[in-house]
Design an enzyme around this catalytic site. Sequence first.
Site, mmCIF file in Angstrom:
data_model
loop_
_atom_site.group_PDB
_atom_site.id
_atom_site.type_symbol
_atom_site.label_atom_id
_atom_site.label_comp_id
_atom_site.label_asym_id
_atom_site.label_seq_id
_atom_site.Cartn_x
_atom_site.Cartn_y
_atom_site.Cartn_z
ATOM 1 N N CYS A 382 0.835 -1.197 0.000
ATOM 2 C CA CYS A 382 0.000 0.000 0.000
ATOM 3 C C CYS A 382 0.876 1.256 0.000
ATOM 4 O O CYS A 382 1.420 1.611 -1.032
ATOM 5 C CB CYS A 382 -0.995 -0.053 1.165
ATOM 6 N N HIS A 515 -3.721 -4.996 0.630
ATOM 7 C CA HIS A 515 -3.129 -5.551 1.854
ATOM 8 C C HIS A 515 -3.209 -7.083 1.846
ATOM 9 O O HIS A 515 -4.141 -7.659 2.414
ATOM 10 C CB HIS A 515 -3.853 -5.001 3.084
ATOM 11 N N GLU A 517 -1.631 -9.165 3.496
ATOM 12 C CA GLU A 517 -1.476 -9.766 4.828
ATOM 13 C C GLU A 517 -2.821 -10.108 5.459
ATOM 14 O O GLU A 517 -2.903 -10.990 6.318
ATOM 15 C CB GLU A 517 -0.658 -8.844 5.752
HETATM 16 N N1 GLN Z 1 -1.983 6.710 3.068
HETATM 17 C C1 GLN Z 1 -2.088 5.995 1.838
HETATM 18 C C2 GLN Z 1 -3.450 6.150 1.196
HETATM 19 O O1 GLN Z 1 -4.385 6.548 1.835
HETATM 20 C C3 GLN Z 1 -1.758 4.518 2.040
HETATM 21 C C4 GLN Z 1 -2.736 3.823 2.912
HETATM 22 C C5 GLN Z 1 -2.245 2.483 3.366
HETATM 23 O O2 GLN Z 1 -1.070 2.195 3.317
HETATM 24 N N2 GLN Z 1 -3.134 1.658 3.854
HETATM 25 O O3 GLN Z 1 -3.600 5.860 0.032
#
Ligand code: GLN
Length: 543
Positions: A382, A515, A517
Amino acid sequence: MARFIFITGGVVSSLGKGLMAASLAALLQARGYKVRIRKFDPYLNVDPGTMSPYQHGEVYVTDDGAETDLDLGHYERFTGVSAHQSDNVTSGRIYQTIITKERRGDYLGATVQVIPHVTDAIKDFAKADLGDLDFVICEIGGTVGDIESLPFMEAIRQLRNELGRGQSISVHTTLVPYIAAAGELKTKPTQHSVRELTSLGIQPEVLVCRCEHPLPDSERAKIAAFCNVRKSAVIPALDASSIYAVPLTYHAVGLDDEVLKAFGIEGAAAPDLTKWEDINDALENPEGEVTIGVVGKYVGLQDAYKSLNEALVHGGIANRVKVHIKWIDAEVFEGDDSELASQLEPMHAILVPGAFGERGAEGKIAAVRFARERNVPYFGICFGMQMACIEEARAAGIEGASSTEFGETPEPVVGLITEWMSEEGIQKREEGGDLGGTMRLGAYEAKLDGNSRVASIYGKTTISERHRHRYEVNTHYVEPLEKGGLVFSGMSPDGQLPEIVERPDHDWFVGVQFHPELKSRPFDPHPLFASFIEAAVKQSRLV
Ligand code: GLN
């Protein structure tokens, strides 16, 4: 009709109620029963989505896009059953529902009260969508005696009465502290806690007593006598060697037997615990070890990266190696390249996990640069993918490449997504809108390039993974980034949103916008984590 198991906690918090609930579910499943776990959180936030990971640990996202308590992650990892929006509710959500109805006039002039309106809403939640389940395990957050949990306790009392005999039990978790000076285990806090629970009209059938020393028979008998519980149903719970040993240790002390006995269920099949034994065998007898440097922001509190931590352990199980995780605060890399070498050279792989906000971003970009230049396996999740794209943009000469998350920028390599398609149709967001529940959340499909590394890791070209982010890599920059060697190997089905980047010229360099994970399980490690740890094992032979 599903039977209900209500799990409460007393004396102190952090007794591992969530793990106990997850282990009990796993044990019942191992006997062939269909089980689901639900979590009731008494706080007033509508969901944990807006809470700081420092305070509340990770926000666990479900396939259907709910931002939930991290205990739901344990539930999924232990049972393999995907959680839904309807498996986690807070007082905030209950009140929000009731107040919305009240404003609409749905209560037809009635006075709206905690009893019956709030308690009814809690009961409705507990009973919703049960299908053909054998057991529903309902865990109540907090500790008995908290003011905020009272409506939940009252709802349980009513529900137990309505369900009738043999349809529900109460399992209460307490602490039996050891007083070193006296050399004794003390049962009084447990007695008081059970008295508190019974004063609310709930008599527990099973007591789970967390203790650091074995609980002698005499103390079990004493607790049984004072708390009105069968002696065999006073379950001693000592610390286990790892969380994945917990189902086996609870089975050894008779937790699942006592639960079935309390329901009057005789002659249940013995549980098949082979998969748990296999996992524990892999954890206890590793054939090697690797160290992964996780460069992040919330490194002081590991609960903030709970699922990530577990997914790395699962990658270790897949490769039969022990995974050491070194949590590194990204800020130490800001403005000082000597730190990069000293901290990252001993690492067999580097991971930059999800995060929000600017703090530490430059340090993470520096860590990506180190991984790229030194050919060290890199996994960006992410935020970690977004930083990998900014790093490449800068390497390609796009000065000032940044994310609009950090403020206005002439080169928004990462920018706010204002529109995208979901199963419910087009989703729109605007700058300055609500923060709660408005990100791109939950499972979305991605299409992978058939010749990519990720397609061979997944063994397919259509995947579905969970998202939780507001910003997105800007497709206007695909061309210059690809020139620099970063390949966009996974995209949303409409081709608009980059989902995966990778570097074919590197031993293992993958960034994902989702994600992974959240979907890894000990008996089914996520392919990306299994492959990443495999790359770390190869790297460890070089270092
Ligand atoms: N802050 C970033 C976004 O909002 C990444 C978010 C995250 O890593 N879950 O896109």
